[in-house]
Design an enzyme around this catalytic site. Structure first.
Site, PDB file in Angstrom:
ATOM      1  NE  ARG A  38      -4.002  -1.801   2.272  1.00  0.00           N
ATOM      2  CZ  ARG A  38      -4.539  -2.249   3.424  1.00  0.00           C
ATOM      3  NH1 ARG A  38      -4.278  -1.806   4.495  1.00  0.00           N
ATOM      4  NH2 ARG A  38      -5.371  -3.546   3.304  1.00  0.00           N
ATOM      5  NE  ARG A  68      -7.413   4.413   2.509  1.00  0.00           N
ATOM      6  CZ  ARG A  68      -8.139   3.636   3.461  1.00  0.00           C
ATOM      7  NH1 ARG A  68      -9.364   4.207   3.964  1.00  0.00           N
ATOM      8  NH2 ARG A  68      -7.573   2.623   3.923  1.00  0.00           N
ATOM      9  NE  ARG A  80     -11.307   8.020  -3.883  1.00  0.00           N
ATOM     10  CZ  ARG A  80     -11.716   7.393  -2.859  1.00  0.00           C
ATOM     11  NH1 ARG A  80     -10.784   6.691  -2.018  1.00  0.00           N
ATOM     12  NH2 ARG A  80     -12.798   6.770  -2.887  1.00  0.00           N
ATOM     13  CG  ASP A  84      -9.241  -3.372  -4.563  1.00  0.00           C
ATOM     14  OD1 ASP A  84      -8.806  -2.928  -3.514  1.00  0.00           O
ATOM     15  OD2 ASP A  84     -10.080  -4.454  -4.575  1.00  0.00           O
ATOM     16  CE1 TYR A 142     -12.895  -7.833   1.332  1.00  0.00           C
ATOM     17  CE2 TYR A 142     -11.122  -9.292   0.583  1.00  0.00           C
ATOM     18  CZ  TYR A 142     -11.467  -8.236   1.547  1.00  0.00           C
ATOM     19  OH  TYR A 142     -10.803  -7.338   2.274  1.00  0.00           O
TER      20      TYR A 142
END
Length: 362
Positions: free
Chosen positions: A30, A34, A43, A80, A161
């Site tokens: 990552r 963010r 974003r 992703d 998921y």
């Protein structure tokens, strides 16, 4: 076949293959995300999956940590793990402050009929072409500065998921399938694996120079269930991807498996056909190195939360971990034990990288 600029820094590729290196290479899960203020500027006004599906945006985000941190030895494409369920016909939304959401998760084995399978409605090059475009574009933009990594989610993690409909604290629905519908579970896992193999191989064709398989929810399984419902499919991927690359006229690339929480399976993972085994922070480096016994390169494994502890705590942890991995000049890739969390200050991650460079070069 696309022509790319020559690679100037192959440190991570050499380390992944077990060669002696001048210092351990570094990248961070990552690392594009963010915690970076520049990420939020890009974003603004965009949906998460819209960014993944727009090659120029995905490429820009991929390069942000490379531009910021000179110590990084690899870029990893911004994407992703849930693009595979999307390619198989499922709707996946990214809900702000909640995470991924499947409006119509798989509830019973009858729902498997709704899925698109490889060669039966799921055309990987068509459905996931935006990932390949982003990889090729990013590889060109990198101009050989560092290698570019591709990745997928592991079959068990994706299955979890797809049945849970998002993240979970207990994974009751997904694990119930393993016990109530073991044959249907195996069928679903195989269908996911088939798509995953083709997707990874095509990522290499598009420009990925190394790939990682993320089994993020491996630790939710007992050793018995991991051996039955995760490990066989991880092994399939490590075996079939090089075979598929040969069919496509491509050289094989180093492959990493990261089965978070599956500390009990380290020995088995070292024999699962991967060049690199990623470790979370529950492993003791020296003990892991003893178990691996030179069979694979190890990657990891500082707890990401140490980054909130200040420079002294980071320095202490980095020194201990590099020493635990024998100095890091063979069989070691620096990383965290999981991804960077959103509240981390970029300067603290930069300090982590600098200290690894310092201790790893000693």
């Amino acid at each position: 076949m696309t022509s790319f600029p020559p690679l100037k820094n192959d440190l991570i590729l050499r380390a992944a293959l077990g060669e002696k290196v001048e210092r351990p290479p570094m990248w961070v899960m990552r690392q594009a995300g963010r915690y970076l203020p520049e990420y939020h500027k890009v974003r603004a006004g965009h949906d998460f999956f819209e960014m993944c599906r727009t090659p120029e945006i995905a490429s820009t985000i991929t390069l942000q940590p490379i531009e910021r941190f000179e110590d990084l030895d690899a870029a990893i494409i911004f994407s992703d793990i849930l693009v595979i369920p999307q390619a198989m016909g499922m709707v996946v939304e990214m809900v702000e402050k909640k995470g991924p959401h499947f409006p119509e998760p798989l509830e019973t084995p009858e729902d498997l009929a709704k899925l698109k399978r490889l060669g039966e409605g799921c055309d990987v090059k068509k459905e996931l072409g935006y990932v390949f475009e982003a990889l090729t574009l990013t590889r060109q933009k990198l101009a050989g500065r560092v290698p570019l990594l591709g990745f997928i989610g592991a079959p068990w993690t994706l299955m979890a998921y797809m049945i849970e409909g998002g993240g979970s604290k207990t994974f009751t629905k997904a694990k119930s399938w393993l016990f109530k519908y073991p044959e249907d579970s195996q069928k679903l896992l195989q269908d996911i694996t088939d798509v995953a193999v083709e997707f990874l191989a095509q990522q290499v064709v598009a420009g990925a120079q190394m790939v990682q398989v993320f089994d993020s929810w491996a630790g939710e399984l007992s050793p018995v269930e991991f051996a039955e419902f995760s490990l066989p499919y991880l092994r399939q991927i490590s075996k079939r991807v090089p075979e598929r690359l040969a069919e496509l006229g491509q050289d094989r690339v180093p492959m990493t498996v990261f089965a978070k929480g599956a500390w009990y399976a380290l020995d088995a993972l070292c024999d699962s056909g991967y060049n690199v085994v990623g470790l979370d922070w529950t492993h003791d480096p020296a003990e892991a190195r003893k178990i691996a016994n030179g069979r694979v390169t190890l990657q990891g494994n500082m707890d990401p939360n140490v980054l909130y502890g200040g420079k002294e705590a980071i320095d202490k942890a980095v020194k201990r971990i590099v020493e635990g991995f024998g100095g890091g000049k063979q069989g070691y890739i620096v990383n965290l034990g999981h991804g960077v969390t959103p509240g981390v200050k970029p300067e603290d991650l930069g300090f982590f990288l600098r200290k690894n460079h310092e201790y790893g070069s000693a």
